[in-house]
Motif scaffolding. Sequence first.
Motif, PDB file in Angstrom:
ATOM      1  N   UNK A 173      44.409  30.602  13.254  1.00  0.00           N
ATOM      2  CA  UNK A 173      44.347  32.009  12.886  1.00  0.00           C
ATOM      3  C   UNK A 173      43.159  32.651  13.603  1.00  0.00           C
ATOM      4  N   UNK A 174      43.426  33.666  14.392  1.00  0.00           N
ATOM      5  CA  UNK A 174      42.372  34.376  15.126  1.00  0.00           C
ATOM      6  C   UNK A 174      42.330  35.816  14.622  1.00  0.00           C
ATOM      7  N   UNK A 175      41.200  36.254  14.114  1.00  0.00           N
ATOM      8  CA  UNK A 175      41.071  37.602  13.581  1.00  0.00           C
ATOM      9  C   UNK A 175      41.043  38.623  14.707  1.00  0.00           C
ATOM     10  N   UNK A 176      42.002  39.532  14.693  1.00  0.00           N
ATOM     11  CA  UNK A 176      42.090  40.557  15.726  1.00  0.00           C
ATOM     12  C   UNK A 176      41.032  41.628  15.472  1.00  0.00           C
ATOM     13  N   UNK A 177      40.244  41.957  16.475  1.00  0.00           N
ATOM     14  CA  UNK A 177      39.107  42.850  16.264  1.00  0.00           C
ATOM     15  C   UNK A 177      39.503  44.323  16.148  1.00  0.00           C
ATOM     16  N   UNK A 178      40.729  44.680  16.584  1.00  0.00           N
ATOM     17  CA  UNK A 178      41.178  46.062  16.398  1.00  0.00           C
ATOM     18  C   UNK A 178      42.047  46.215  15.155  1.00  0.00           C
ATOM     19  N   UNK A 179      42.859  45.221  14.847  1.00  0.00           N
ATOM     20  CA  UNK A 179      43.767  45.305  13.709  1.00  0.00           C
ATOM     21  C   UNK A 179      43.168  44.750  12.421  1.00  0.00           C
ATOM     22  N   UNK A 180      42.128  43.917  12.548  1.00  0.00           N
ATOM     23  CA  UNK A 180      41.469  43.287  11.394  1.00  0.00           C
ATOM     24  C   UNK A 180      42.435  42.404  10.603  1.00  0.00           C
ATOM     25  N   UNK A 181      43.432  41.868  11.263  1.00  0.00           N
ATOM     26  CA  UNK A 181      44.355  40.898  10.695  1.00  0.00           C
ATOM     27  C   UNK A 181      44.481  39.745  11.682  1.00  0.00           C
TER      28      UNK A 181
END
Length: 230
Positions: A173-181
């Motif tokens: 799981x990689x946290x997306x820095x623009x979507x925050x998901x």
Amino acid sequence: MNPHPSLATAAFLIADPARSVMLMHLLDGKARPAGELAFAAGITAQTASSHLGKLLAGGLLAVETEGRHRYYRLAGPQVALALETLAAIGPAAPVRSKPLSREARELRFARCCYDHLAGHLGVAVTGALQARGYLVPAAGKRFDVPPAGAAWFAGLGLEVDRLRPGRHGLARQCLDWTEREHQLAGPLGVQLMSLLCAKGWLRRSETTRAVQVTPTGWTGLKKELGLDPV
């Protein structure tokens, strides 16, 4: 004796605005010349050369030499992970902001995070996989792939049992820095991105980290995951 000397060094190197721009410009995993990185950061070639030397010495970059030319890339996926994680720290959204440029909108929609799909599309694909039970969140920020998921990936042309798990497992799981998901990363995320490009569903930009969905891709994503064009 400081037990964590490299942490302070890496943080210092990343903290400089020009260096951070150059590092983020390399998040698609491609190698780029100093001139292109200097242009992206809005600095002179001489200043860029100094910054690149520091990033090389600090272990954040690697360099390839082709004849008289030198091409720089991130030293590895661990650097990309650190950059994306740091970018996700902070307020979810500013109270007021300038309208996004076309390039910024494209990157926010779909982009490469070193070697896997990120942005709104990456999060949407990952969410659809979870909703169908093809991915199951697990401890340690990993995803498990149940039999139904392995069968779905195999139908797409990706044999999960042939993949070699990485340091953080098969699917991360990689946290997306623009979507925050979270988006799908790890060996499974890498191979899925590669497969979708090979099938002609996705097309990577030659000059930026942006990823485009082809008409064939939208048809496939709709059929397989219920995702509609936006």
